[in-house]
Write a protein that holds these residues in place. Structure first.
Motif, PDB file in Angstrom:
ATOM      1  N   ALA A   1     -33.688 -31.971 -15.249  1.00  0.00           N
ATOM      2  CA  ALA A   1     -33.515 -32.120 -13.794  1.00  0.00           C
ATOM      3  C   ALA A   1     -34.757 -32.743 -13.176  1.00  0.00           C
ATOM      4  O   ALA A   1     -35.869 -32.390 -13.544  1.00  0.00           O
ATOM      5  CB  ALA A   1     -33.250 -30.758 -13.149  1.00  0.00           C
ATOM      6  N   PRO A   2     -34.561 -33.661 -12.244  1.00  0.00           N
ATOM      7  CA  PRO A   2     -35.716 -34.244 -11.561  1.00  0.00           C
ATOM      8  C   PRO A   2     -36.350 -33.239 -10.610  1.00  0.00           C
ATOM      9  O   PRO A   2     -35.794 -32.180 -10.357  1.00  0.00           O
ATOM     10  CB  PRO A   2     -35.093 -35.421 -10.795  1.00  0.00           C
ATOM     11  N   GLU A   3     -37.505 -33.579 -10.123  1.00  0.00           N
ATOM     12  CA  GLU A   3     -38.201 -32.679  -9.200  1.00  0.00           C
ATOM     13  C   GLU A   3     -37.362 -32.485  -7.939  1.00  0.00           C
ATOM     14  O   GLU A   3     -36.647 -33.385  -7.520  1.00  0.00           O
ATOM     15  CB  GLU A   3     -39.563 -33.281  -8.822  1.00  0.00           C
ATOM     16  N   PRO A   4     -37.430 -31.295  -7.291  1.00  0.00           N
ATOM     17  CA  PRO A   4     -36.623 -31.027  -6.105  1.00  0.00           C
ATOM     18  C   PRO A   4     -36.751 -32.066  -5.021  1.00  0.00           C
ATOM     19  O   PRO A   4     -35.824 -32.343  -4.290  1.00  0.00           O
ATOM     20  CB  PRO A   4     -37.151 -29.658  -5.632  1.00  0.00           C
ATOM     21  N   GLY A   5     -37.854 -32.676  -4.880  1.00  0.00           N
ATOM     22  CA  GLY A   5     -38.027 -33.649  -3.814  1.00  0.00           C
ATOM     23  C   GLY A   5     -37.532 -35.030  -4.168  1.00  0.00           C
ATOM     24  O   GLY A   5     -37.562 -35.931  -3.343  1.00  0.00           O
ATOM     25  N   ALA A   6     -37.091 -35.225  -5.433  1.00  0.00           N
ATOM     26  CA  ALA A   6     -36.716 -36.566  -5.880  1.00  0.00           C
ATOM     27  C   ALA A   6     -35.424 -37.008  -5.264  1.00  0.00           C
ATOM     28  O   ALA A   6     -34.592 -36.211  -4.969  1.00  0.00           O
ATOM     29  CB  ALA A   6     -36.599 -36.569  -7.384  1.00  0.00           C
TER      30      ALA A   6
ATOM     31  N   ARG B   1      -8.346 -43.588 -21.013  1.00  0.00           N
ATOM     32  CA  ARG B   1      -9.134 -44.818 -20.970  1.00  0.00           C
ATOM     33  C   ARG B   1     -10.625 -44.540 -20.812  1.00  0.00           C
ATOM     34  O   ARG B   1     -11.454 -45.365 -21.207  1.00  0.00           O
ATOM     35  CB  ARG B   1      -8.665 -45.701 -19.819  1.00  0.00           C
ATOM     36  N   SER B   2     -10.971 -43.372 -20.253  1.00  0.00           N
ATOM     37  CA  SER B   2     -12.390 -43.076 -20.035  1.00  0.00           C
ATOM     38  C   SER B   2     -13.115 -42.743 -21.320  1.00  0.00           C
ATOM     39  O   SER B   2     -14.340 -42.824 -21.390  1.00  0.00           O
ATOM     40  CB  SER B   2     -12.546 -41.915 -19.037  1.00  0.00           C
ATOM     41  N   GLY B   3     -12.353 -42.345 -22.360  1.00  0.00           N
ATOM     42  CA  GLY B   3     -12.955 -42.079 -23.674  1.00  0.00           C
ATOM     43  C   GLY B   3     -13.971 -40.951 -23.625  1.00  0.00           C
ATOM     44  O   GLY B   3     -13.714 -39.879 -23.087  1.00  0.00           O
ATOM     45  N   ASP B   4     -15.167 -41.216 -24.179  1.00  0.00           N
ATOM     46  CA  ASP B   4     -16.209 -40.190 -24.285  1.00  0.00           C
ATOM     47  C   ASP B   4     -17.213 -40.255 -23.139  1.00  0.00           C
ATOM     48  O   ASP B   4     -18.389 -39.942 -23.303  1.00  0.00           O
ATOM     49  CB  ASP B   4     -16.952 -40.334 -25.624  1.00  0.00           C
ATOM     50  N   GLU B   5     -16.745 -40.664 -21.982  1.00  0.00           N
ATOM     51  CA  GLU B   5     -17.633 -40.757 -20.820  1.00  0.00           C
ATOM     52  C   GLU B   5     -18.229 -39.394 -20.505  1.00  0.00           C
ATOM     53  O   GLU B   5     -17.543 -38.385 -20.426  1.00  0.00           O
ATOM     54  CB  GLU B   5     -16.818 -41.268 -19.630  1.00  0.00           C
ATOM     55  N   VAL B   6     -19.540 -39.371 -20.325  1.00  0.00           N
ATOM     56  CA  VAL B   6     -20.271 -38.117 -20.117  1.00  0.00           C
ATOM     57  C   VAL B   6     -20.410 -37.824 -18.627  1.00  0.00           C
ATOM     58  O   VAL B   6     -20.690 -38.727 -17.826  1.00  0.00           O
ATOM     59  CB  VAL B   6     -21.670 -38.188 -20.771  1.00  0.00           C
ATOM     60  N   TYR B   7     -20.211 -36.577 -18.251  1.00  0.00           N
ATOM     61  CA  TYR B   7     -20.349 -36.161 -16.859  1.00  0.00           C
ATOM     62  C   TYR B   7     -21.816 -36.239 -16.444  1.00  0.00           C
ATOM     63  O   TYR B   7     -22.689 -35.652 -17.082  1.00  0.00           O
ATOM     64  CB  TYR B   7     -19.826 -34.732 -16.691  1.00  0.00           C
ATOM     65  N   ASP B   8     -22.101 -36.987 -15.383  1.00  0.00           N
ATOM     66  CA  ASP B   8     -23.463 -37.175 -14.904  1.00  0.00           C
ATOM     67  C   ASP B   8     -23.701 -36.259 -13.711  1.00  0.00           C
ATOM     68  O   ASP B   8     -23.265 -36.539 -12.601  1.00  0.00           O
ATOM     69  CB  ASP B   8     -23.675 -38.645 -14.517  1.00  0.00           C
ATOM     70  N   VAL B   9     -24.409 -35.160 -13.958  1.00  0.00           N
ATOM     71  CA  VAL B   9     -24.659 -34.175 -12.905  1.00  0.00           C
ATOM     72  C   VAL B   9     -25.490 -34.791 -11.784  1.00  0.00           C
ATOM     73  O   VAL B   9     -25.225 -34.573 -10.596  1.00  0.00           O
ATOM     74  CB  VAL B   9     -25.380 -32.939 -13.481  1.00  0.00           C
ATOM     75  N   SER B  10     -26.495 -35.578 -12.137  1.00  0.00           N
ATOM     76  CA  SER B  10     -27.425 -36.121 -11.145  1.00  0.00           C
ATOM     77  C   SER B  10     -26.751 -37.079 -10.173  1.00  0.00           C
ATOM     78  O   SER B  10     -27.267 -37.326  -9.078  1.00  0.00           O
ATOM     79  CB  SER B  10     -28.579 -36.830 -11.847  1.00  0.00           C
ATOM     80  N   ALA B  11     -25.599 -37.636 -10.559  1.00  0.00           N
ATOM     81  CA  ALA B  11     -24.921 -38.614  -9.704  1.00  0.00           C
ATOM     82  C   ALA B  11     -24.078 -37.955  -8.619  1.00  0.00           C
ATOM     83  O   ALA B  11     -23.530 -38.653  -7.753  1.00  0.00           O
ATOM     84  CB  ALA B  11     -24.038 -39.530 -10.552  1.00  0.00           C
ATOM     85  N   ASN B  12     -23.951 -36.631  -8.636  1.00  0.00           N
ATOM     86  CA  ASN B  12     -23.128 -35.941  -7.646  1.00  0.00           C
ATOM     87  C   ASN B  12     -23.741 -36.082  -6.259  1.00  0.00           C
ATOM     88  O   ASN B  12     -24.897 -35.685  -6.037  1.00  0.00           O
ATOM     89  CB  ASN B  12     -23.005 -34.456  -8.021  1.00  0.00           C
ATOM     90  N   PRO B  13     -23.000 -36.621  -5.292  1.00  0.00           N
ATOM     91  CA  PRO B  13     -23.567 -36.831  -3.945  1.00  0.00           C
ATOM     92  C   PRO B  13     -23.929 -35.528  -3.243  1.00  0.00           C
ATOM     93  O   PRO B  13     -24.886 -35.499  -2.458  1.00  0.00           O
ATOM     94  CB  PRO B  13     -22.455 -37.580  -3.206  1.00  0.00           C
ATOM     95  N   VAL B  14     -23.196 -34.458  -3.520  1.00  0.00           N
ATOM     96  CA  VAL B  14     -23.516 -33.162  -2.895  1.00  0.00           C
ATOM     97  C   VAL B  14     -24.880 -32.680  -3.365  1.00  0.00           C
ATOM     98  O   VAL B  14     -25.680 -32.147  -2.575  1.00  0.00           O
ATOM     99  CB  VAL B  14     -22.430 -32.114  -3.218  1.00  0.00           C
ATOM    100  N   LEU B  15     -25.158 -32.859  -4.643  1.00  0.00           N
ATOM    101  CA  LEU B  15     -26.454 -32.452  -5.179  1.00  0.00           C
ATOM    102  C   LEU B  15     -27.580 -33.234  -4.506  1.00  0.00           C
ATOM    103  O   LEU B  15     -28.627 -32.679  -4.170  1.00  0.00           O
ATOM    104  CB  LEU B  15     -26.478 -32.667  -6.698  1.00  0.00           C
ATOM    105  N   ARG B  16     -27.366 -34.518  -4.303  1.00  0.00           N
ATOM    106  CA  ARG B  16     -28.391 -35.338  -3.652  1.00  0.00           C
ATOM    107  C   ARG B  16     -28.648 -34.869  -2.214  1.00  0.00           C
ATOM    108  O   ARG B  16     -29.799 -34.827  -1.758  1.00  0.00           O
ATOM    109  CB  ARG B  16     -27.953 -36.797  -3.659  1.00  0.00           C
ATOM    110  N   ILE B  17     -27.575 -34.518  -1.511  1.00  0.00           N
ATOM    111  CA  ILE B  17     -27.726 -34.029  -0.131  1.00  0.00           C
ATOM    112  C   ILE B  17     -28.486 -32.712  -0.110  1.00  0.00           C
ATOM    113  O   ILE B  17     -29.394 -32.502   0.709  1.00  0.00           O
ATOM    114  CB  ILE B  17     -26.341 -33.862   0.530  1.00  0.00           C
ATOM    115  N   LEU B  18     -28.133 -31.798  -1.024  1.00  0.00           N
ATOM    116  CA  LEU B  18     -28.814 -30.502  -1.084  1.00  0.00           C
ATOM    117  C   LEU B  18     -30.298 -30.669  -1.388  1.00  0.00           C
ATOM    118  O   LEU B  18     -31.139 -29.958  -0.834  1.00  0.00           O
ATOM    119  CB  LEU B  18     -28.152 -29.619  -2.144  1.00  0.00           C
ATOM    120  N   ARG B  19     -30.614 -31.590  -2.267  1.00  0.00           N
ATOM    121  CA  ARG B  19     -32.029 -31.826  -2.610  1.00  0.00           C
ATOM    122  C   ARG B  19     -32.817 -32.336  -1.401  1.00  0.00           C
ATOM    123  O   ARG B  19     -33.993 -32.015  -1.238  1.00  0.00           O
ATOM    124  CB  ARG B  19     -32.132 -32.831  -3.756  1.00  0.00           C
TER     125      ARG B  19
END
Length: 336
Positions: free
Chosen positions: A331-336, A157-175
């Motif tokens: 990728a956005p700036e590290p502080g974003a 059902r998800s079809g061609d849904e693209v993986y969004d790296v920026s939406a990962n909560p772990v990445l946001r915490i690390l930033r």
């Protein structure tokens, strides 16, 4: 000698030692001889190395056949094929991660090496825990089967849904929590440089480290699908772990070939969805029909037919099309 004959997770210690020794030998040959110096791996080298790992994995099934019997060997091959196929889907996610962080091909090898080492440890822990749970509570297999069917339908059902790296909560915490450099520093995961606020030297993580963390997280998510799938094929921890690891060992090599032509496998996700649904459904079918399990050769045949059909149809449909290659956002700036 007695310790070699003692059992560990249902198999003698010597069987585990043979497998571990083979894996260590392969890694030492690959990393210490073939890739002692980092370089950009081309498609030809990638395909040759992939063929080498697939051959080793297939030959291991012959040893299982001779030492344990035909049925375990067929279960191993089915698990190997399913795991290798699911790994192909994971390759596309890893390619998105590298594209997001702007990691050049010459540096991707280092991330994948550490990623594979992490996978070997992680899979051992997860499979050991899974085997203990299944051995204690057989009904858990029914939960695994239901989860596989649910996951397969969700993928369809998800079809061609693209993986969004920026939406990962772990990445946001690390930033937010880690001091980060704005650019790559070669193959280094960490560098020391002056802090803008104090002027003192401080340890900073590089985007390459973030890419490594995202690759490891991707494998955790990937394992949530693949481990129930292999346990639905066989509950033998030795077959589960060996088929998993031999399929994953060639993942790094396969990546450099498939990432360049990922747009050609447009129906692979559909085929993988059907495989997960089939594997889950056959567990329920065996339970309802009163048989111990669906014949291994039938499971292997259906799995291969679905996957080969999906790949062949993908290549046929895209034979005259350029295929839209997904270009990840920068990728956005590290502080974003």
């Amino acid at each position: 000698m007695d310790i070699l004959l003692a059992e560990a997770l249902g198999k003698p210690v010597w069987a585990w030692l043979i497998f571990v020794g083979l894996v260590i030998g392969l890694l030492a040959f690959d990393l210490g001889v073939l890739h002692r110096k980092s370089h950009e791996i081309g498609v030809r080298e990638s395909l040759l190395l992939s063929a080498f790992y697939i051959t080793i994995g297939a030959l291991f099934s012959l040893w299982i056949w001779r030492s344990m019997g035909a049925a375990p060997a067929v279960d191993y091959l089915t698990g190997f094929v399913v795991e290798k196929s699911l790994a192909m889907d994971n390759i596309f996610v890893i390619a998105m991660i590298f594209g997001y962080f702007g990691v050049p091909r010459a540096y991707q090898h280092r991330v994948l090496v550490y990623g594979i080492i992490g996978v070997l440890i992680l899979r051992g822990v997860m499979i050991g825990a899974g085997a203990a749970v299944v051995n204690e509570f057989e009904w858990v297999l029914m939960l695994f089967a239901a989860f596989l069917i649910f996951t397969g339908i969700k993928m369809l059902r998800s079809g061609d849904e693209v993986y969004d790296v920026s939406a990962n909560p772990v990445l946001r915490i690390l930033r937010r929590r880690l001091p980060l450099t704005e650019t790559l520093h070669g193959e280094r995961f960490f560098v020391r440089q002056p802090d803008e606020a104090t002027g003192r030297l401080r340890l900073f993580a590089t985007p390459l480290f973030l890419a490594l963390v995202m690759v490891e997280i991707a494998d955790v998510i990937f394992a949530v699908d693949s481990i129930p799938a292999i346990f639905a094929i066989t509950t033998d921890p030795y077959i589960v772990y060996t088929s998993n690891i031999f399929a994953i060992l060639g993942l790094r090599a396969l990546f450099f070939a498939l990432s360049a032509m990922m747009h050609r496998f447009v129906y692979l996700k559909t085929a993988l969805s059907l495989v997960l649904i089939f594997i889950g459904a056959k567990v329920f079918a065996a339970e309802l029909s009163g048989v111990e399990k669906i014949p291994p050769m039938l499971s292997l045949g259906v799995t291969l037919a679905i996957l080969v059909g999906g790949v062949a149809y993908s290549l046929w449909r895209t034979r005259r099309e350029g295929g839209a290659v997904i270009t990840p956002a920068p990728a956005p700036e590290p502080g974003a």
